[in-house]
Design a protein around this motif. Structure first.
Motif, PDB file in Angstrom:
ATOM      1  N   SER A  17     -16.216   7.381   5.162  1.00  0.00           N
ATOM      2  CA  SER A  17     -16.573   7.283   3.734  1.00  0.00           C
ATOM      3  C   SER A  17     -17.493   8.431   3.322  1.00  0.00           C
ATOM      4  O   SER A  17     -18.392   8.818   4.072  1.00  0.00           O
ATOM      5  CB  SER A  17     -17.286   5.965   3.457  1.00  0.00           C
ATOM      6  N   GLY A  43     -12.530   0.273  -6.591  1.00  0.00           N
ATOM      7  CA  GLY A  43     -11.208   0.570  -7.161  1.00  0.00           C
ATOM      8  C   GLY A  43     -10.295   1.367  -6.252  1.00  0.00           C
ATOM      9  O   GLY A  43      -9.091   1.429  -6.483  1.00  0.00           O
ATOM     10  N   THR A  44     -10.871   2.000  -5.230  1.00  0.00           N
ATOM     11  CA  THR A  44     -10.080   2.804  -4.288  1.00  0.00           C
ATOM     12  C   THR A  44     -10.484   2.365  -2.878  1.00  0.00           C
ATOM     13  O   THR A  44     -11.215   3.078  -2.191  1.00  0.00           O
ATOM     14  CB  THR A  44     -10.362   4.310  -4.491  1.00  0.00           C
ATOM     15  N   TYR A  45      -9.998   1.214  -2.451  1.00  0.00           N
ATOM     16  CA  TYR A  45     -10.482   0.555  -1.234  1.00  0.00           C
ATOM     17  C   TYR A  45     -10.263   1.419   0.023  1.00  0.00           C
ATOM     18  O   TYR A  45     -11.140   1.517   0.869  1.00  0.00           O
ATOM     19  CB  TYR A  45      -9.781  -0.801  -1.085  1.00  0.00           C
ATOM     20  N   GLY A  47      -9.973   2.908   3.440  1.00  0.00           N
ATOM     21  CA  GLY A  47     -10.344   2.343   4.738  1.00  0.00           C
ATOM     22  C   GLY A  47     -11.388   1.244   4.607  1.00  0.00           C
ATOM     23  O   GLY A  47     -11.813   0.667   5.605  1.00  0.00           O
ATOM     24  N   GLY A  48     -11.861   0.985   3.392  1.00  0.00           N
ATOM     25  CA  GLY A  48     -12.800  -0.117   3.156  1.00  0.00           C
ATOM     26  C   GLY A  48     -14.248   0.206   3.520  1.00  0.00           C
ATOM     27  O   GLY A  48     -15.104  -0.679   3.505  1.00  0.00           O
ATOM     28  N   GLY A  49     -14.535   1.466   3.833  1.00  0.00           N
ATOM     29  CA  GLY A  49     -15.898   1.825   4.261  1.00  0.00           C
ATOM     30  C   GLY A  49     -16.938   1.536   3.188  1.00  0.00           C
ATOM     31  O   GLY A  49     -17.977   0.917   3.470  1.00  0.00           O
ATOM     32  N   HIS A  50     -16.667   1.945   1.953  1.00  0.00           N
ATOM     33  CA  HIS A  50     -17.642   1.680   0.889  1.00  0.00           C
ATOM     34  C   HIS A  50     -17.786   0.173   0.670  1.00  0.00           C
ATOM     35  O   HIS A  50     -18.888  -0.335   0.498  1.00  0.00           O
ATOM     36  CB  HIS A  50     -17.224   2.378  -0.416  1.00  0.00           C
ATOM     37  N   ASP A  69      -6.200  -1.116  -4.230  1.00  0.00           N
ATOM     38  CA  ASP A  69      -5.607   0.127  -3.726  1.00  0.00           C
ATOM     39  C   ASP A  69      -4.113   0.083  -4.037  1.00  0.00           C
ATOM     40  O   ASP A  69      -3.485  -0.976  -3.973  1.00  0.00           O
ATOM     41  CB  ASP A  69      -5.836   0.309  -2.220  1.00  0.00           C
ATOM     42  N   ARG A  70      -3.577   1.244  -4.363  1.00  0.00           N
ATOM     43  CA  ARG A  70      -2.148   1.343  -4.694  1.00  0.00           C
ATOM     44  C   ARG A  70      -1.264   1.394  -3.466  1.00  0.00           C
ATOM     45  O   ARG A  70      -0.051   1.350  -3.585  1.00  0.00           O
ATOM     46  CB  ARG A  70      -1.908   2.661  -5.433  1.00  0.00           C
ATOM     47  N   SER A  93      -3.270  -0.655  -8.898  1.00  0.00           N
ATOM     48  CA  SER A  93      -4.009   0.533  -9.322  1.00  0.00           C
ATOM     49  C   SER A  93      -5.357   0.107  -9.902  1.00  0.00           C
ATOM     50  O   SER A  93      -5.466  -0.964 -10.512  1.00  0.00           O
ATOM     51  CB  SER A  93      -3.205   1.261 -10.396  1.00  0.00           C
ATOM     52  N   TYR A  94      -6.354   0.944  -9.772  1.00  0.00           N
ATOM     53  CA  TYR A  94      -7.670   0.599 -10.330  1.00  0.00           C
ATOM     54  C   TYR A  94      -7.630   0.458 -11.845  1.00  0.00           C
ATOM     55  O   TYR A  94      -8.500  -0.158 -12.452  1.00  0.00           O
ATOM     56  CB  TYR A  94      -8.755   1.576  -9.872  1.00  0.00           C
ATOM     57  N   ASP A 115     -13.485   6.343  -5.576  1.00  0.00           N
ATOM     58  CA  ASP A 115     -13.608   7.448  -4.610  1.00  0.00           C
ATOM     59  C   ASP A 115     -12.196   8.053  -4.585  1.00  0.00           C
ATOM     60  O   ASP A 115     -11.324   7.558  -3.879  1.00  0.00           O
ATOM     61  CB  ASP A 115     -14.034   6.831  -3.269  1.00  0.00           C
ATOM     62  N   GLY A 117      -8.679  10.481  -4.771  1.00  0.00           N
ATOM     63  CA  GLY A 117      -7.950  11.289  -3.787  1.00  0.00           C
ATOM     64  C   GLY A 117      -7.321  10.436  -2.717  1.00  0.00           C
ATOM     65  O   GLY A 117      -6.976   9.279  -2.947  1.00  0.00           O
ATOM     66  N   GLN A 122      -4.036   8.167   5.257  1.00  0.00           N
ATOM     67  CA  GLN A 122      -2.812   8.627   4.581  1.00  0.00           C
ATOM     68  C   GLN A 122      -2.426  10.026   5.062  1.00  0.00           C
ATOM     69  O   GLN A 122      -1.252  10.314   5.283  1.00  0.00           O
ATOM     70  CB  GLN A 122      -3.026   8.605   3.065  1.00  0.00           C
TER      71      GLN A 122
HETATM   72  C1  LIG Z   1     -10.599   8.563  -0.577  1.00  0.00           C
HETATM   73  S1  LIG Z   1      -9.712   7.105  -0.295  1.00  0.00           S
HETATM   74  C2  LIG Z   1     -10.943   5.853  -0.485  1.00  0.00           C
HETATM   75  C3  LIG Z   1     -11.749   5.639   0.743  1.00  0.00           C
HETATM   76  C4  LIG Z   1     -12.721   4.470   0.671  1.00  0.00           C
HETATM   77  N1  LIG Z   1     -13.682   4.622  -0.398  1.00  0.00           N
HETATM   78  C5  LIG Z   1     -13.440   4.262   1.978  1.00  0.00           C
HETATM   79  O1  LIG Z   1     -14.679   4.363   2.017  1.00  0.00           O
HETATM   80  O2  LIG Z   1     -12.768   3.982   2.981  1.00  0.00           O
HETATM   81  C6  LIG Z   1      -8.822   6.930  -1.779  1.00  0.00           C
HETATM   82  C7  LIG Z   1      -7.917   5.708  -1.836  1.00  0.00           C
HETATM   83  O3  LIG Z   1      -7.594   5.528  -3.221  1.00  0.00           O
HETATM   84  C8  LIG Z   1      -6.284   5.039  -3.298  1.00  0.00           C
HETATM   85  N2  LIG Z   1      -5.818   5.296  -4.659  1.00  0.00           N
HETATM   86  C9  LIG Z   1      -5.419   6.447  -5.229  1.00  0.00           C
HETATM   87  N3  LIG Z   1      -5.097   6.254  -6.517  1.00  0.00           N
HETATM   88  C10 LIG Z   1      -5.333   4.946  -6.778  1.00  0.00           C
HETATM   89  C11 LIG Z   1      -5.220   4.125  -7.925  1.00  0.00           C
HETATM   90  N4  LIG Z   1      -4.800   4.615  -9.093  1.00  0.00           N
HETATM   91  N5  LIG Z   1      -5.558   2.822  -7.822  1.00  0.00           N
HETATM   92  C12 LIG Z   1      -5.991   2.297  -6.653  1.00  0.00           C
HETATM   93  N6  LIG Z   1      -6.107   3.021  -5.516  1.00  0.00           N
HETATM   94  C13 LIG Z   1      -5.790   4.336  -5.585  1.00  0.00           C
HETATM   95  C14 LIG Z   1      -5.537   5.779  -2.220  1.00  0.00           C
HETATM   96  O4  LIG Z   1      -4.382   5.062  -1.861  1.00  0.00           O
HETATM   97  C15 LIG Z   1      -6.609   5.828  -1.106  1.00  0.00           C
HETATM   98  O5  LIG Z   1      -6.432   4.756  -0.234  1.00  0.00           O
END
Ligand SMILES: C[S@@+](CC[C@H](N)C(=O)[O-])C[C@H]1O[C@@H](n2cnc3c(N)ncnc32)[C@H](O)[C@@H]1O
Length: 307
Positions: A17, A43-45, A47-50, A69-70, A93-94, A115, A117, A122
């Motif tokens: 993260s 909103g962008t789960y 690896g779930g670290g945050h 997460d999408r 999607s978020y 977060d 990208g 992936q």
């Molecule tokens: C950088 S990673 C997040 C890592 C996370 N914060 C962690 O600490 O593990 C970004 C994630 O956002 C997801 N993502 C991208 N666009 C999205 C959207 N519109 N809605 C939900 N998730 C999305 C991706 O599939 C990816 O798993």
């Protein structure tokens, strides 16, 4: 074996993260959160670290983290893990955060974290096409069950549209050359369907940078990923709608890795009276974080509070 020892092997992610302490501070530190947050949307789960850090920081008493997460691979992984009962992760999607809140009869959250990208999981997945260093199908979708893969996107757009996308989203100076080569190959009835085919074109069209610091395909792959997933459109619509689902005093915390995304966040926070900007300039990761986690080096974090 105690739970603490068992935990790392149960969580199957290689993603580290970005700016973890900063995310926890802006969501849960009493200096910022005048009342302890009860409902937090990640909103962008990924690896779930945050989410895991946020679960440690919020109370046990009825508080919850809603992850979105999408990517279906993320929800499949979560389903196979043992996790905190205060966490629920949706495949969505978020942009759909309000619908997720509705599942709990809630209308607002106290904080939302984005977060942006892609995750290291992936990048490592050979079937997704995210890494130009690993051959595989040229897909690039966060959600491979919806939308069109990048290979089809290239077949459905003309030379100018391809060049414009590569220029605008990838800031690639040689976008016209690349688009011309893609379309020429398609005219010979050779659609671009694999990562290596596109990498080969980029190698031919992009002169190697003087200090060799950036791979010739980097910008093109980034541009196609942004286009195929409508990443900027989703971010814009979410920023427009989020004031409806963030409670007064609640924070929106966004980490971006791309100048276009950062500009969208900066302008949306500045131009909407419902936000109070808490970070005049974007926060950057510390030197030690960048040394530890090179992926963090281009991160910019901005925070606004719902008035
Ligand atoms: C950088 S990673 C997040 C890592 C996370 N914060 C962690 O600490 O593990 C970004 C994630 O956002 C997801 N993502 C991208 N666009 C999205 C959207 N519109 N809605 C939900 N998730 C999305 C991706 O599939 C990816 O798993």
């Amino acid at each position: 074996m105690s739970n603490e020892e068992a935990e790392p092997s149960e969580i199957d992610t290689c993603h580290v993260s970005v700016m973890p302490d900063e995310v926890v501070y802006w969501v849960a530190n009493p200096e910022v959160a005048t009342t302890p947050p009860k409902v937090v949307i990640d909103g962008t789960y990924g690896g779930g670290g945050h989410s895991r850090l946020l679960l440690k920081a919020i109370s046990d008493d009825g508080a919850r983290v809603i992850g979105l997460d999408r990517d279906p691979a993320v929800s499949a992984r979560v389903a196979s893990e043992t996790h905190d009962p205060r966490l629920t992760v949706f495949l969505a999607s978020y942009e759909q955060a309000a619908k997720a809140l509705d599942q709990f009869d809630l209308t607002t959250a106290d904080a939302m974290v984005l977060d942006l990208g892609l995750s290291s999981d992936q990048l490592a997945d050979r079937e997704r096409g995210f890494s130009y260093t690993v051959d595989g199908p040229l897909d690039l979708r966060f959600d491979p069950e919806n939308g069109v893969p990048a290979s089809r996107w290239l077949a459905q757009h003309d030379e100018k549209q391809i060049a414009d996308a590569i220029y605008q989203y990838g800031e690639e100076r040689f976008s016209r050359r690349i688009a011309r080569a893609i379309v020429a190959k398609q005219r010979e009835r050779q659609p671009i369907s694999t990562v290596n085919e596109l990498v080969e074109i980029c190698r031919r069209c992009v002169p190697r940078s003087r200090n060799h610091d950036i791979h010739p395909a980097t910008r093109t792959f980034q541009a196609l990923r942004i286009a195929v997933n409508d990443e900027l459109g989703i971010l814009e619509r979410t920023l427009r709608d989020a004031p409806d689902w963030i409670a007064p005093g609640g924070r929106m915390v966004i980490i971006s890795f791309h100048s276009l995304e950062d500009r969208i966040v900066k302008n949306a926070f500045r131009d909407d009276d419902r936000w109070e900007v808490l970070t005049k300039k974007p926060l950057r990761p510390s030197e030690s974080e960048v040394a530890h986690n090179p992926r963090s080096r281009s991160a910019k974090l901005r925070v606004a509070r719902r008035r």
